[in-house]
Design an enzyme around this catalytic site. Sequence first.
Site, short mmCIF file in Angstrom:
data_model
loop_
_atom_site.label_atom_id
_atom_site.label_comp_id
_atom_site.label_asym_id
_atom_site.label_seq_id
_atom_site.Cartn_x
_atom_site.Cartn_y
_atom_site.Cartn_z
CG HIS A 36 -1.77 -1.13 1.43
ND1 HIS A 36 -2.78 -1.44 0.56
CD2 HIS A 36 -1.79 -2.09 2.40
CE1 HIS A 36 -3.40 -2.54 0.97
NE2 HIS A 36 -2.81 -2.95 2.08
CE LYS B 103 -0.63 7.96 17.15
NZ LYS B 103 -0.47 6.57 16.72
CB SER C 97 5.47 -1.04 28.66
OG SER C 97 6.83 -0.79 28.98
CB ALA D 293 5.08 4.45 21.48
CB ILE D 294 3.24 -0.23 19.65
CG1 ILE D 294 3.84 0.50 18.45
CG2 ILE D 294 2.16 -1.20 19.19
CD1 ILE D 294 4.59 -0.41 17.49
N GLY E 4 8.49 -4.78 19.90
CA GLY E 4 9.47 -4.16 19.01
C GLY E 4 9.27 -4.59 17.57
CG HIS F 226 -3.26 33.87 30.28
ND1 HIS F 226 -3.05 32.81 31.13
CD2 HIS F 226 -4.36 34.52 30.73
CE1 HIS F 226 -3.99 32.83 32.07
NE2 HIS F 226 -4.79 33.86 31.86
#
Length: 468
Positions: free
Chosen positions: A38, A52, A183, A185-186, A273, A447
């Site tokens: 792809h 996401k 543990s 990111a994925i 990994g 701000h």
Amino acid sequence: MTAMRFDLAVIGAGPGGYVAAIRASQLGLKTAIVEREHLGGICLNWGCIPTKALLRTSELYQAMRRASAFGLAADNVRFDLARVVERSRKAAERLSNGVAYLMRKNNIAVIDGTARLTGQGRIAVTGKGGGPLPDIEAAHIVVATGARAKVLPGLEPDGRLIWTYREAMVPQSFPQSLLIIGSGAIGIEFASFYRSLGAEVTVVEMLPRILPAEDAEISALARKALARQGIAIHTDTRVERLVKNADTVTTHLRKPNGELEALTTARVILAIGITGNVEGLGLEQQGVKVDNGHIAVDEWFRTGAPGLYAIGDVAGPPWLAHKASHEGVLCVEKIAGIEGVHPMDRNAIPSCTYSAPQVASVGLTEEGAGAGGYTVKIGRFPYSANGKAIAQGETEGLVKTIFDAKTGALLGAHIVGAEATELIHSLVIAKTLETTEAELIAAIFPHPTLSEMIGESVLDAYGRALHI
């Protein structure tokens, strides 16, 4: 068949490969790209983008469940798993079609097939139907074949009970319990997604802490936040074996004290990994060195074989889409002889984890700065003291900045909390521009914004924080 001739050919159309092809075309090089699956690669189709989309769904679901805290009523909140997955796949499809448009716009020849190096400057291509396509001849060839999930003996995925990231993104039914091995990111992103939708989630990590590449303090805060959400986390723990039952998996865990514990869950996700896609490319015949599943390259992504380069995940960590894209641009600009091109500063590559809470960083950790011999000044500012965070109901988190005490140079920045992955970029720019603390202190932050925490963190490093 007569060979097709190009100035530059790219093998692999992920975020490294397709960006390299676009930049080459912009610089006047006749360019081709070969892709076996792809356009957009794993990131766009099975990684960055669809995950996401899933995480956005879980974020909104949790916000709706606590609507009463904002004076709203949202009764009987529920989710439709099929539609959740469908939305995620449509996001990936839309962007894949966008890459196809970019290839046409930049007059890049897209060749659907599997590539193999057959000699200096020559590629043989097998079409998707199995038959040969015309060879490609190019003075420069960039390998950008990406990577795939790593598999360890005894922990092989079967696609039904034991998943990789692919199966975890398109579940046919919602698993009421999950064990996630790894543990990084994925693993943490999937833990966050499934827990937010109601699954009982356990994370197992063989190292002493989760998100092991992040700053230890930030990692500890993320762990506390995830544990408060009900995610069970086991560090310093090894998976001895997996036993598949009729519709569950029993995982045998070796705990830090040496005891063996068995845990049965509906499904297991492997997030241990990745390894580079180096097989079948003919690299060995070209004299290319492959080290631990990745192609060895120099600072300009040269493999050592004349005219052959490698970028992105196949060229080693960090395995990040934005790193791959940047490498693609630098590689091609060096090939084209553009003046002023500099090697990539690996300390300026941001890292992002899109869990709840988000985690993002750039540069050295506190431990890394100490190991590098720096005397440091460290600033911290909590989300709980920020007006915008309070207004949003997102008060859990911390901004941490690390400076060289001698020069004021920004060495590293680390954030855990809402929108951390968006906030980090101002600090990436600051680090790229070699900004000092004096320049950051002189900057005016709007701000009320979450970005004010960056300014306050810098002030705190120098004993000048105003709001804590």
